[in-house]
Design an enzyme around this catalytic site. Sequence first.
Site, PDB file in Angstrom:
ATOM      1  N   PRO A  10       0.784  -1.221   0.000  1.00 43.03           N
ATOM      2  CA  PRO A  10       0.000   0.000   0.000  1.00 43.03           C
ATOM      3  C   PRO A  10       0.826   1.285   0.000  1.00 43.03           C
ATOM      4  CG  PRO A  10      -0.105  -1.098   2.130  1.00 43.03           C
ATOM      5  CD  PRO A  10       0.530  -2.056   1.180  1.00 43.03           C
ATOM      6  N   ASN A  11       0.322   2.237  -0.763  1.00 38.50           N
ATOM      7  CA  ASN A  11       0.860   3.596  -0.868  1.00 38.50           C
ATOM      8  C   ASN A  11       2.155   3.686  -1.674  1.00 38.50           C
ATOM      9  OD1 ASN A  11      -1.203   4.936   0.717  1.00 38.50           O
ATOM     10  ND2 ASN A  11      -0.362   3.804   2.452  1.00 38.50           N
ATOM     11  N   ARG A  18       5.045  10.946  -2.602  1.00 40.32           N
ATOM     12  CA  ARG A  18       4.711  10.608  -1.209  1.00 40.32           C
ATOM     13  C   ARG A  18       5.921  10.867  -0.301  1.00 40.32           C
ATOM     14  NH1 ARG A  18       4.629   4.533   1.246  1.00 40.32           N
ATOM     15  NH2 ARG A  18       3.920   5.133   3.322  1.00 40.32           N
ATOM     16  N   TYR A  23      10.981   8.901   1.296  1.00 39.65           N
ATOM     17  CA  TYR A  23      10.941   7.834   0.289  1.00 39.65           C
ATOM     18  C   TYR A  23      11.595   8.204  -1.044  1.00 39.65           C
ATOM     19  CZ  TYR A  23       7.695   5.857   3.670  1.00 39.65           C
ATOM     20  OH  TYR A  23       7.143   5.361   4.826  1.00 39.65           O
ATOM     21  N   ASN A  75       8.171  -5.368  -0.948  1.00 41.66           N
ATOM     22  CA  ASN A  75       8.052  -4.239  -0.022  1.00 41.66           C
ATOM     23  C   ASN A  75       6.593  -4.206   0.428  1.00 41.66           C
ATOM     24  OD1 ASN A  75       7.805  -1.894   1.392  1.00 41.66           O
ATOM     25  ND2 ASN A  75       8.984  -0.643  -0.041  1.00 41.66           N
ATOM     26  N   ALA A  78       3.088  -0.619   4.854  1.00 44.31           N
ATOM     27  CA  ALA A  78       2.643  -0.657   6.252  1.00 44.31           C
ATOM     28  C   ALA A  78       2.177  -2.049   6.684  1.00 44.31           C
ATOM     29  CB  ALA A  78       1.525   0.357   6.468  1.00 44.31           C
ATOM     30  N   GLU A  99      12.785  -9.151   1.835  1.00 46.89           N
ATOM     31  CA  GLU A  99      11.968  -8.059   2.368  1.00 46.89           C
ATOM     32  C   GLU A  99      12.711  -6.753   2.111  1.00 46.89           C
ATOM     33  OE1 GLU A  99      11.201  -8.332   6.594  1.00 46.89           O
ATOM     34  OE2 GLU A  99      10.579  -6.222   6.691  1.00 46.89           O
ATOM     35  N   HIS A 101      12.667  -2.356   2.099  1.00 41.66           N
ATOM     36  CA  HIS A 101      12.091  -1.066   2.484  1.00 41.66           C
ATOM     37  C   HIS A 101      12.968   0.061   1.982  1.00 41.66           C
ATOM     38  CE1 HIS A 101       9.348  -3.182   5.094  1.00 41.66           C
ATOM     39  NE2 HIS A 101      10.377  -3.866   5.548  1.00 41.66           N
ATOM     40  N   SER A 103      12.991   3.096   3.344  1.00 38.22           N
ATOM     41  CA  SER A 103      13.504   3.775   4.538  1.00 38.22           C
ATOM     42  C   SER A 103      14.100   2.752   5.501  1.00 38.22           C
ATOM     43  CB  SER A 103      12.362   4.528   5.222  1.00 38.22           C
ATOM     44  OG  SER A 103      11.378   3.619   5.686  1.00 38.22           O
ATOM     45  N   ARG A 108      13.084   4.612  12.676  1.00 38.47           N
ATOM     46  CA  ARG A 108      11.863   5.416  12.646  1.00 38.47           C
ATOM     47  C   ARG A 108      10.999   5.140  13.884  1.00 38.47           C
ATOM     48  NH1 ARG A 108       9.168   5.065   6.919  1.00 38.47           N
ATOM     49  NH2 ARG A 108       8.014   6.819   7.836  1.00 38.47           N
TER      50      ARG A 108
END
Length: 148
Positions: A10-11, A18, A23, A75, A78, A99, A101, A103, A108
């Site tokens: 998502p996103n 974004r 990102y 990825n 969330a 996996e 990401h 970031s 974070r």
Amino acid sequence: MARVLLLNGPNLNLLGTREPAIYGTDTLESIEKRSAVLAREAGHEFLAFQSNAEHELIARIQKAPADGIAFLIFNPGAFTHTSIALRDALLGARVPFIELHLSNTHARESFRQHSYFSDIAVGVIAGFGAFGYELAMRAAAARLARGA
Ligand code: DQA
């Protein structure tokens, strides 16, 4: 020759606009194109799928073995921090995956520091922005060269 699937959750369709400070400014389309070139250079077939819907990602993972997908780069966005259902889909499909990401989730918020995927992944790449996708494709090719 193997078939590699890049999955984005998502996103991630909003990459480019974004939260660019986190990102970056590369779009998902440009990332997918670069990954496809790298896959082809390594002699592999490349597929990409993005969805904002957990059930669509689950369906795509469930279909992966029948589609002859030998390796996944994922990825989960969330869903990384929430989705036992996606974890179960990956365990059920038994397709090795990285996996990924953009970031560094460990640097974070605390809720991003737990992943439902890291312990069942071949490896985890985080914190290198869009370059991480290139790293993941190269790592996938290296794994496939020795039988995944
Ligand atoms: C992300 C990190 C997640 O915590 C976040 O929800 C995302 C993107 C990343 O690529 O850095 O959507 O997976």
